[in-house]
Design a protein around this motif. Sequence first.
Motif: not given
Length: 234
Positions: A4-8
């Motif tokens: 649901l959440v990624i690192m960018k």
Amino acid sequence: MNELVIMKDKQAVTSSLQVADKFGKNHRDVLRTIDDLKDVRKFAQMFLETNLPDSYGRNRRGYYLNRDGFTLLAMGFTGNKALQFKLQYIDAFNEMEQQVKFQVPATLPEALRLAADQAEKISVLQPKADYTDKMLANPGLETTSVIAKNYGYSTREFNKLLHGLGIQYKQGKTWLLYAKYQNLGYTHVEPFPYKDSKGLEQVRNTMKWTQIGQRFLYDFLESKGIMPKVEQTA
């Protein structure tokens, strides 16, 4: 859950496509809701417009949004099912941000740079933290008169200020938000009992500010150089 959440760019984010899919909404409607928030100050810090691949691999206009952007967007999503999805997102953001928090710098220069950045952030944000801790951390509703006092204005002066800035207008004896700021969860209107000049019991509506509404006011007024008394320089 972490999908649901990624690192960018060293920040935990989700995408408008992911939000649309999870909440069962049309992506175009989600984009329209985000576009309507562009007048919110620091929009660019919460939302990043980009191209996102759809289920067919075709690039489509979309947004990456961080925790604050997701919170602002998801305020309009209601119902028990939506609540469960919000909680899943909160858990996903928390887990991803904890991973970032405990990443150890690989080299001495990175460690020194991290320490310097943290010290600078603390010195710059301390006055703001003092105000937000006292005012914006309150989950309840706040009256305009209390907010006005924190800015060193009378209630009448502050209402005129917000009117002059295009935030609110007066209808009868009640101040209301202009259409562009309505339905964003900034305010709540509730009945206020009072006695008229003849001593008769009357009721009129009064507008109070929610937590996110107080944050909006803080950011908007800050963009105009108007700060709470606690942050004003002598």
